[in-house]
Structure formats: structure tokens, C-alpha cells
Design a protein around this motif. Structure first.
Motif, PDB file in Angstrom:
ATOM      1  N   PHE A  44      33.501  40.032  43.691  1.00 56.09           N
ATOM      2  CA  PHE A  44      34.715  40.396  42.956  1.00 56.09           C
ATOM      3  C   PHE A  44      35.183  41.750  43.452  1.00 56.09           C
ATOM      4  O   PHE A  44      34.442  42.448  44.147  1.00 56.09           O
ATOM      5  CB  PHE A  44      34.475  40.429  41.437  1.00 56.09           C
ATOM      6  N   ALA A  45      36.397  42.129  43.111  1.00 52.37           N
ATOM      7  CA  ALA A  45      36.865  43.465  43.475  1.00 52.37           C
ATOM      8  C   ALA A  45      37.785  44.015  42.395  1.00 52.37           C
ATOM      9  O   ALA A  45      37.431  44.952  41.688  1.00 52.37           O
ATOM     10  CB  ALA A  45      37.558  43.454  44.825  1.00 52.37           C
ATOM     11  N   CYS A  46      38.938  43.404  42.188  1.00 56.04           N
ATOM     12  CA  CYS A  46      39.962  44.076  41.376  1.00 56.04           C
ATOM     13  C   CYS A  46      39.767  43.887  39.864  1.00 56.04           C
ATOM     14  O   CYS A  46      40.147  44.721  39.078  1.00 56.04           O
ATOM     15  CB  CYS A  46      41.340  43.573  41.784  1.00 56.04           C
ATOM     16  N   GLY A  52      41.917  38.110  44.587  1.00 51.56           N
ATOM     17  CA  GLY A  52      41.581  36.734  44.966  1.00 51.56           C
ATOM     18  C   GLY A  52      40.164  36.544  45.445  1.00 51.56           C
ATOM     19  O   GLY A  52      39.882  35.598  46.164  1.00 51.56           O
TER      20      GLY A  52
HETATM   21  S1  FES Z   1      38.352  40.092  40.859  1.00 46.83           S
HETATM   22 FE1  FES Z   1      39.404  38.322  40.154  1.00 46.83          FE
HETATM   23  S2  FES Z   1      41.209  38.341  41.358  1.00 46.83           S
HETATM   24 FE2  FES Z   1      40.240  40.230  41.937  1.00 46.83          FE
END
Ligand code: FES
Ligand code: SF4
Ligand code: SF4
Lengths: 115, 238
Positions: free
Chosen positions: B47-49, B55
Motif C-alpha cells: 500500500f502507499a497512499c 492504486g
Molecule cells: S493505498 Fe489504496 S489506493 Fe493507495
């Protein structure tokens, strides 16, 4: 069991189209065989036609006409989707295709029993 | 609640069960993170955002591909149970992490790279926002490459070489981009054997895209454009 991600109307319409297509493909050889009887063994064909007057067989024919109509209207639905710029009315299109198929098959059933 | 998480690698794996405390406001990503931080530090996920922009966090949640960061537990919990697995249709690297290479490679294969039609010395082309082309392109450019649609597509499932909904939708935005120099070539690319004509319009892509995009419709229009292009003699000299 149907996977959760397939749980929506368009996928059902796709499955119905596939299954009706398969059903028709299975039926066609038998259909051609019986037509062939007309050419080569007319007596046998008469026997077969008598068998066709049986109510259960008529009911089965209803299913066949339904398959054919589902497949045809399903195909028309796809053509409309892909060649006319139809948007957002997919569910309506599916409903129309299936009900048209059903109506056609019922009409056939009524006629079959009134002869 | 009882959370089953798929653990394994490319060679195989199995579900492991974890008892995770339920919270009022809890996303699937919160659940997976809780497991990694409190129960099984070896669990791999991506994950990132955390806000539906990058995405990278998509997984199968109770059988449906979703952005885990934007999916509330309450919305998908079935009889107090949750099943989290790596995305369908992509090779597993480890646990919940899939290899996205095939997905991105297909973007390139479908002509997804920009081909400039001008140099930096030219004026910027003026494109009216209300033209059909611009509207068509607008409809698809918010794609964030999460591969949710790709994981939901049964045509990808049965033909792993099929370009898939996201790449073809990208191609359709390019075909409508007046600034692109090789739009005819893109129409030739997508008309090849693993291209847009594989699509059965079953709409799983559109049903599951978390961005409310409509790849199915983009592909339907792409088919029409590709047929027109071939009828007009496109591709013969390519
Ligand atoms: S962590 Fe779900 S879209 Fe970026
Ligand atoms: S509409 Fe086409 S691209 Fe979308 S899920 Fe169905 S086959 Fe795949
Ligand atoms: S079209 Fe939607 S589901 Fe598919 S990759 Fe783009 S954002 Fe994700």
C-alpha cells in the motif's frame, strides 16, 4: 458456486448467452438429423412428428424456442451495445432482450397447443 | 471477527485465520495492517497512499477485487467473517503481493505510451473541452492502474494474453487524444488477436472499478473505431 465478483446483471446476461448458445449447439445435430429423415426415411419422420405432438415434447420445444430467442435477442443487445453508442441503460437492454425472448417463446407455446 | 488471510508464494499457499478486534471505523487495509503489526510480522502486502490515489493496495476481499484502503469492513463483512487474498489473474510474489508486470506490460503492448506530435518549440495545441474526442478521453483518464478491473475480468482469466480492460481503456483515451501522433497505429495494435475483440462485454470491469470508470464502454467504442479503421484500409501499410 458463482464467485462473488460475478454477481451483477451483465455477467448473468453473458452466462445466459453462453449457455443458450451451448444448448443450441447441442440441439442442432439432432435437428439436422430429423430434417434428413424427411429426405431419406419419410415413414420414420412421420413417427417422429407424432412423437412431437406429445405435450411434454411441446413443452420441451418451448424451451428450445426460448433458447433460440434468448440467444438472438442477447446478440442484438450486444450489437446495440457495441455498435450504437448505448450507455448506462444496460439493465434495461437486458430486461428487454429477455422479456422479448420469453414473449416469443410463449407465443410459440400457445400456437403449439392450439393446433 | 475472524479474518482469513492467504499466505504463500508463487508455488502455492493456504489461508491462515486471525482474530482481529473490530473497530467502529475500520478499512480492510487497517485489518491487514493490524495482523502484520500484532499477529504475523512476516505478512507481506502493498500500500502507499491509503486514500484511493496510488492504486497499489488492491486485493480480493470476500471474493471481490477491491481497493483495501477505501473499503470499510462493515460494508463487506459476511457473518463476521473476512477473507483476504491476492488479486486474481496476476502471479503471486508473496502473500497478498502480486506481480503487476504483466498488467503494465500490456499497457505498453496496447500502445499506451505517448507519442508526441509536436516539439517543445511548437505552440501547445488548443483542444476544446466539449468535443466528442475530449469527452471520450476524459471518461477514461482517471484510471489509477490498480488492476481491480483486470482481476475481475473472466476473459483475462481464460486468455492470459488478453490485453484486458485497463490497457484497452487507456488505448481508447489515446485514440481520442488529438495531441497523439500515432492514433491509427494504436487502432491497429488493439485489433490484433489478443486485443479488444476478445472482450465479451460481460462488464465485470465496469461493475468493480472503484473509480466508477466504464472500461467496458471504452472497449465497445474502441471495437467500433477499430472496425472503421480497418474498413478504411488502416494497418495495411503498417
Ligand atoms: S493505498 Fe489504496 S489506493 Fe493507495
Ligand atoms: S467487459 Fe470485457 S474487459 Fe470488461 S470484464 Fe468483460 S471481457 Fe473483461
Ligand atoms: S479502470 Fe478502474 S479498476 Fe481498472 S485499473 Fe483503472 S482505476 Fe483500476
Amino acid at each position: 458456486m458463482r464467485a462473488a465478483y460475478r454477481n451483477h446483471p451483465l455477467w448473468l446476461a453473458f452466462a445466459l448467452h453462453r449457455l443458450s448458445g451451448l444448448g443450441l449447439a447441442l440441439f442442432l445435430p439432432a435437428h439436422f438429423y430429423v430434417l434428413g429423415l424427411a429426405l431419406h426415411q419419410p415413414q420414420q419422420l412421420d413417427g417422429f412428428l407424432a412423437f412431437g405432438a406429445h405435450p411434454m415434447v411441446k413443452l420441451a420445444e418451448f424451451g428450445l424456442v426460448f433458447l433460440l430467442a434468448v440467444h438472438m435477442f442477447g446478440g442484438l443487445r450486444l450489437l446495440a451495445l457495441e455498435f450504437l453508442s448505448i450507455t448506462a441503460r444496460q439493465k434495461t437492454l437486458i430486461a428487454v432482450a429477455i422479456s422479448a425472448a420469453f414473449a416469443l417463446a410463449c407465443l410459440f407455446l400457445l400456437r403449439a397447443f392450439s393446433i | 471477527m475472524d479474518v482469513a488471510i492467504w499466505k504463500g508464494d508463487g508455488a502455492g499457499g493456504q489461508y491462515e485465520h486471525f482474530a482481529v478486534p473490530a473497530e467502529d471505523n475500520q478499512t480492510i487495509l487497517d485489518v491487514v495492517s493490524w495482523v502484520q503489526q500484532n499477529a504475523d510480522p512476516t505478512l507481506s502486502y502493498r500500500f502507499a497512499c491509503r486514500v484511493g490515489m496510488c492504486g497499489s493496495c488492491a486485493m480480493m476481499v470476500n471474493g471481490t477485487p477491491r481497493w483495501t484502503c477505501r473499503t470499510h469492513v462493515k460494508k463487506v463483512l459476511k457473518d463476521g467473517q473476512l477473507k483476504v487474498a491476492p488479486l486474481n489473474n496476476l502471479p503471486v510474489v508473496k502473500d497478498l503481493v502480486v506481480d503487476m508486470d504483466p498488467f503494465f506490460d500490456k499497457w505498453i503492448k496496447a500502445g499506451g505510451l505517448h507519442a508526441p506530435s509536436k516539439t517543445r518549440d511548437d505552440d501547445i495545441a488548443a483542444i476544446a473541452p466539449d468535443t466528442d474526442g475530449r469527452q471520450n478521453a476524459n471518461a477514461g483518464i482517471e484510471c489509477i492502474n490498480c488492476s481491480v478491473c483486470y482481476a475481475a475480468c473472466d476473459t483475462v482469466r481464460s486468455n492470459p494474453d488478453y490485453l484486458g480492460p485497463a490497457a484497452l481503456q487507456r488505448a481508447w483515451t489515446i485514440v481520442n487524444d488529438e495531441k497523439h501522433a500515432a492514433r491509427g497505429a494504436v487502432l491497429d495494435l488493439v485489433a490484433q488477436s489478443d486485443g479488444c475483440f476478445n472482450c465479451h462485454s460481460m462488464g465485470s470491469c465496469t461493475a468493480h472499478c472503484p473509480n466508477d470508470l466504464d472500461p467496458m464502454q471504452a472497449i465497445a467504442r474502441l471495437k467500433r473505431a477499430a472496425i472503421k479503421h480497418q474498413l478504411a484500409g488502416g494497418g495495411r501499410d503498417a
